[in-house]
Design a protein around this motif. Structure first.
Motif, short mmCIF file in Angstrom:
data_model
loop_
_atom_site.label_atom_id
_atom_site.label_comp_id
_atom_site.label_asym_id
_atom_site.label_seq_id
_atom_site.Cartn_x
_atom_site.Cartn_y
_atom_site.Cartn_z
N UNK A 132 0.87 -1.17 0.00
CA UNK A 132 0.00 0.00 0.00
C UNK A 132 0.91 1.23 0.00
N UNK A 133 0.91 1.96 -1.08
CA UNK A 133 1.82 3.10 -1.24
C UNK A 133 1.67 4.10 -0.09
N UNK A 134 0.50 4.17 0.51
CA UNK A 134 0.27 5.13 1.60
C UNK A 134 1.09 4.82 2.84
N UNK A 135 1.69 3.63 2.88
CA UNK A 135 2.42 3.20 4.07
C UNK A 135 3.94 3.36 3.95
N UNK A 136 4.42 4.06 2.92
CA UNK A 136 5.86 4.10 2.66
C UNK A 136 6.66 4.72 3.80
N UNK A 145 8.65 3.66 -2.16
CA UNK A 145 7.85 4.50 -3.05
C UNK A 145 8.32 4.42 -4.49
N UNK A 146 9.44 3.76 -4.73
CA UNK A 146 9.96 3.65 -6.09
C UNK A 146 8.98 2.89 -6.99
N UNK A 150 6.74 -1.50 -6.70
CA UNK A 150 5.34 -1.74 -6.38
C UNK A 150 5.11 -3.24 -6.21
N UNK A 151 4.47 -3.63 -5.11
CA UNK A 151 4.19 -5.04 -4.84
C UNK A 151 5.34 -5.79 -4.22
#
Length: 243
Positions: A132-136, A145-146, A150-151
């Motif tokens: 979840x990108x919001x948790x970086x 965040x790169x 992703x995943x």
């Protein structure tokens, strides 16, 4: 014509970074390193690998040269020119890399230079269903965040430093993926009077959840901003020194 076009872009970036960070030294460093930046920009004879320098701002490199010595034990997240730089200056270097192809490139260069004081590790990320990108910014999320990450989970990568005793390293450099997680696991591994270096600390989310761990009673802090070699950009790095 090239110098005028470059100058306009360079000082535009300098002014923007000054407005964002509010540090007058940025303008001084912009002037001080202008011709050096111009010489290196888009020059195929120079890059951080060929020059064996960290891809960090000029004043940060200068600060590193001032504080390190041949008795230092250094751990770095992220490899490259910095790996070649440290390997020539410190007693022991541990470097962890997440990218298999880049790892092979740097490994060959280290072998060609006969570096024997480095433990160079490849720790690739694993797939996760909980990205979840919001948790970086959260250390125990282990995500980056790169766009290419992703995943992916960087838990094994971030925890590599846990194999070493507490209070072992004179310097830990956090300049790779998943930086909040890497910082979190590095806190106890830094010696008293040792340093933890976070590069590109202008990215606020790196410290959003980590700032509270660097209490003034335990750590002092200095941030250094300046022009980034081989580019038009300016960056900030923050050094935390353990008391």
């Amino acid at each position: 014509m090239r110098i005028f076009k470059y100058s306009a872009s360079y000082f535009r970036f300098a002014c923007f970074f000054f407005i964002t960070e509010g540090d007058l030294k940025i303008l001084w460093y912009a002037l001080r390193y202008f011709y050096r930046c111009l010489k290196l920009y888009n020059n195929p004879a120079h890059n951080c690998i060929l020059d064996e320098k960290p891809w960090m701002s000029f004043p940060v490199i200068k600060f590193l040269e001032k504080i390190i010595n041949n008795d230092f034990r250094v751990f770095e997240y992220g490899s490259g020119g910095s790996t070649l730089f440290f390997s020539q200056r410190v007693k022991e270097l541990v470097s962890v890399e997440h990218d298999r192809n880049w790892y092979q490139v740097v490994k060959e260069m280290l072998a060609n230079r006969g570096c024997i004081n480095i433990n160079y590790k490849l720790v690739i990320p694993t797939y996760t269903d909980h990205y979840d990108h919001a948790l970086v910014s959260i250390p125990d999320a282990y995500i980056s965040a790169d766009d290419n990450s992703v995943g992916m989970s960087y838990e094994d990568y971030s925890k590599t430093i846990l194999a070493y005793p507490d209070n072992y390293f004179d310097l830990v450099v956090v300049d790779g993926r998943c930086r909040p997680s890497c910082m979190f696991h590095s806190l106890n591994k830094v010696k008293v009077n040792g340093f933890l270096l976070l590069d590109q600390s202008e990215r606020k989310y790196y410290l959003e959840k980590m700032e509270s761990y660097f209490k003034e009673s335990d750590w002092s802090k200095v941030s250094i901003s300046g022009p980034l070699p081989y580019s038009l950009h300016f960056t900030k790095a923050t050094f935390f020194k353990k008391k």
